[in-house]
Scaffold this motif. Structure first.
Motif, mmCIF file in Angstrom:
data_model
loop_
_atom_site.group_PDB
_atom_site.id
_atom_site.type_symbol
_atom_site.label_atom_id
_atom_site.label_comp_id
_atom_site.label_asym_id
_atom_site.label_seq_id
_atom_site.Cartn_x
_atom_site.Cartn_y
_atom_site.Cartn_z
ATOM 1 N N VAL B 15 0.830 -1.152 -0.252
ATOM 2 C CA VAL B 15 -0.092 0.041 0.061
ATOM 3 C C VAL B 15 0.992 1.180 0.165
ATOM 4 C CG1 VAL B 15 -1.939 1.226 1.163
ATOM 5 C CG2 VAL B 15 -1.582 -1.296 1.400
ATOM 6 N N VAL B 16 0.731 2.015 -1.076
ATOM 7 C CA VAL B 16 1.611 3.272 -0.957
ATOM 8 C C VAL B 16 0.884 4.527 -1.377
ATOM 9 C CG1 VAL B 16 3.430 1.770 -2.183
ATOM 10 C CG2 VAL B 16 1.878 2.953 -3.774
ATOM 11 N N LEU B 17 1.465 5.728 -1.083
ATOM 12 C CA LEU B 17 1.157 6.987 -1.236
ATOM 13 C C LEU B 17 1.861 7.421 -2.605
ATOM 14 C CD1 LEU B 17 0.618 8.523 2.188
ATOM 15 C CD2 LEU B 17 -1.140 7.478 0.661
ATOM 16 N N LEU B 18 0.919 7.933 -3.607
ATOM 17 C CA LEU B 18 1.511 8.431 -4.881
ATOM 18 C C LEU B 18 1.331 9.982 -4.882
ATOM 19 C CD1 LEU B 18 1.137 5.742 -7.345
ATOM 20 C CD2 LEU B 18 3.016 5.884 -6.073
ATOM 21 N N ASP B 19 2.320 10.561 -5.605
ATOM 22 C CA ASP B 19 1.966 11.897 -6.291
ATOM 23 C C ASP B 19 1.925 11.793 -7.723
ATOM 24 O OD1 ASP B 19 0.967 13.861 -4.550
ATOM 25 O OD2 ASP B 19 2.640 14.314 -3.679
ATOM 26 N N TYR B 20 1.339 11.976 -8.614
ATOM 27 C CA TYR B 20 1.477 12.076 -10.001
ATOM 28 C C TYR B 20 0.859 13.003 -10.791
ATOM 29 C CZ TYR B 20 -3.133 9.755 -10.224
ATOM 30 O OH TYR B 20 -4.223 9.639 -10.091
ATOM 31 N N THR B 21 1.281 13.311 -12.140
ATOM 32 C CA THR B 21 0.564 13.949 -12.854
ATOM 33 C C THR B 21 0.628 13.205 -14.465
ATOM 34 O OG1 THR B 21 1.094 16.066 -11.892
ATOM 35 C CG2 THR B 21 0.810 16.020 -14.362
ATOM 36 N N LEU B 22 -0.578 12.812 -14.996
ATOM 37 C CA LEU B 22 -0.595 12.417 -15.972
ATOM 38 C C LEU B 22 -0.962 13.226 -17.120
ATOM 39 C CD1 LEU B 22 -1.451 9.593 -18.034
ATOM 40 C CD2 LEU B 22 -3.750 9.849 -16.949
ATOM 41 N N SER B 23 -0.001 13.110 -17.971
ATOM 42 C CA SER B 23 -0.362 13.798 -19.585
ATOM 43 C C SER B 23 -0.152 13.398 -20.705
ATOM 44 C CB SER B 23 0.864 15.106 -19.387
ATOM 45 O OG SER B 23 1.874 14.712 -19.157
ATOM 46 N N LEU B 24 -0.523 13.845 -21.823
ATOM 47 C CA LEU B 24 -0.520 13.227 -23.142
ATOM 48 C C LEU B 24 0.749 13.414 -23.616
ATOM 49 C CD1 LEU B 24 -3.885 14.019 -24.602
ATOM 50 C CD2 LEU B 24 -3.198 11.848 -23.317
ATOM 51 N N LYS B 25 1.496 12.101 -24.276
ATOM 52 C CA LYS B 25 2.816 12.519 -24.801
ATOM 53 C C LYS B 25 2.764 13.455 -26.163
ATOM 54 C CE LYS B 25 6.994 10.859 -25.631
ATOM 55 N NZ LYS B 25 7.401 11.445 -27.002
ATOM 56 N N ASP B 26 1.573 13.344 -27.047
ATOM 57 C CA ASP B 26 1.220 14.283 -28.077
ATOM 58 C C ASP B 26 1.555 15.484 -28.022
ATOM 59 O OD1 ASP B 26 0.968 12.740 -30.129
ATOM 60 O OD2 ASP B 26 -1.248 13.131 -30.441
ATOM 61 N N ASP B 27 0.512 16.021 -27.303
ATOM 62 C CA ASP B 27 0.449 17.514 -26.885
ATOM 63 C C ASP B 27 0.935 18.122 -25.560
ATOM 64 O OD1 ASP B 27 -1.720 16.640 -25.674
ATOM 65 O OD2 ASP B 27 -3.170 17.771 -26.936
ATOM 66 N N GLY B 28 1.251 17.313 -24.684
ATOM 67 C CA GLY B 28 1.586 17.684 -23.219
ATOM 68 C C GLY B 28 0.414 17.930 -22.429
ATOM 69 N N ARG B 29 -0.870 17.726 -22.962
ATOM 70 C CA ARG B 29 -1.923 18.241 -22.120
ATOM 71 C C ARG B 29 -2.263 17.415 -20.892
ATOM 72 N NH1 ARG B 29 -7.440 16.730 -22.272
ATOM 73 N NH2 ARG B 29 -7.140 15.440 -24.229
ATOM 74 N N VAL B 30 -2.463 18.073 -19.838
ATOM 75 C CA VAL B 30 -2.693 17.453 -18.424
ATOM 76 C C VAL B 30 -3.908 16.815 -18.272
ATOM 77 C CG1 VAL B 30 -2.678 17.650 -15.824
ATOM 78 C CG2 VAL B 30 -0.681 18.648 -17.287
#
Lengths: 248, 248
Positions: B15-30
């Motif tokens: 069980v872990v705590l994560l910080d993350y940001t997911l974005s598109l490789k294409d245009d960098g949109r978050v």
């Protein structure tokens, strides 16, 4: 010998269990009863009603004054029949409580007024006497106001210990809930209930009403706590069977 | 010295705590982020969203497989940026998941279909591609299917003790509920909550979800119990002040 002897008379705040049948002096019609048998015979049996002795706190205004007076001198197990005039029962009829209201006050709440209908308006219960053009006449007197009534009453039990009272109030509010466990220890009531019951909003409200009665009428109790098991891991089968094998 | 050293790699069930940001490789949109700041900058901030590290159980299918792989070799406090092809992220686009449905299936539920609208049909979420005469075309592929994505991830913490995990799941389901007290003792979780909170059906459901996570992911815990004080008698003022006077 070793038995607590209750001193007469009963006093305000005493918690008792009563069986009673209320009827009209006039024609003998049964209006209310705690006995399922009497209710069936009188044709007023209802599946939703709860029959059996009713818990009452003396002096709390639950009972008509004449019935309270009669009870005060009664002993456990004693039965009595009392005839009460209106002023010692449900009051005299007050012509001022017959009022004319605009019909829209009912229709706005989706009620189509008809004579004989029982309605609640501005927090008061009343019976519609007649419906005219845009107006209704409603009698807000108690349905038994002005009537001479007969109570056949039995003082089933005077609840004595805090524990008896707690169980009495629990049954009043939660019924004979077989899954509920109640303990009274050091002035604390501990009520154990299956968690799934807490999904019911009615039950949560009933618990509050129960606690409120305990607060007002069982002064020995300082706290009511609820305990509920949300989850319990099942014992693994091997463990369970090895435990059985180990048992003598 | 005296510190438990966690052995790499992380394994399913951790069980872990994560910080993350997911974005598109294409245009960098978050697309998604646990950081309020990043959400604001990207213009996707929502008042209803909960920001801050997210609790995740490895191997439970909460995370795309590529992100799980990357996490396995990470240490607490470490940050990484990983680029994932569709098959390690949200899957390839499946043309078979684009389906034609009768429009009445939506209109029967009061939905007026429009292109671009997100809907749930037969338990699946989809996006309406087009609306024709009596028919709608819906794409049931994951919105990120077929996309190459970038995760910027930080392994904030690996929750170790049963107590840490219990507190983690409690926050996941009940938020930072300041009135909740939680104790973990001898494999039992005791959760103390003010009774009035139990009026909320959402809270009762959240408690069950919490208990279900504990059941599945914290094997050391054998029982979750709820304790709630329905009523507590106020200490009389005299008693309170005399108690104070008696205090040293």
């Amino acid at each position: 010998m070793g038995c607590a002897v209750r001193s007469l008379p009963l006093k305000p705040g005493d918690v008792v269990l009563l069986d009673y049948t209320l009827s009209l002096k006039d024609d003998g019609r049964v209006v209310e009863t705690t006995s399922e048998e009497v209710a069936r015979e009188a044709g007023i049996y209802s599946e939703d009603a709860k029959y059996g002795p009713r818990l009452v706190v003396l002096g709390s205004g639950d009972l008509p004054p004449g019935l309270e007076e009669a009870l005060k001198e009664m002993k456990e197990g004693e039965e009595k029949e009392v005839v009460l005039p209106p002023e010692k029962a449900f009051g005299k009829r007050d012509p001022g409580k017959v009022r004319v209201l605009p019909a829209r006050e009912l229709s706005a709440r989706g009620i189509v007024p008809r004579a004989g209908m029982e309605v609640e308006v501005r927090g008061e219960r009343g019976i519609i006497l007649s419906v005219g053009s845009g107006r209704v006449i409603i009698d807000f007197n108690h349905p038994l106001a002005g009537k001479e009534v007969v109570y056949k009453v039995k003082l089933v039990k005077v609840l004595q210990s805090p524990e008896e009272k707690v169980r009495g109030f629990l049954e009043k509010w939660l019924g004979r809930l077989e899954e509920a466990e109640v303990k009274v220890e050091d002035g604390e009531v501990i009520l154990e209930l299956p968690f799934r019951l807490l999904h019911s909003r009615e039950l949560v409200h009933a618990l509050e009403a129960f606690a409120s009665d305990i607060e007002r009428h069982v002064e020995e109790v300082t706290r009511v706590r609820l305990i509920s098991t949300v989850f319990e891991r099942r014992v693994e089968e091997e463990e369970a069977s090895s435990a059985q094998a180990a048992a003598p």
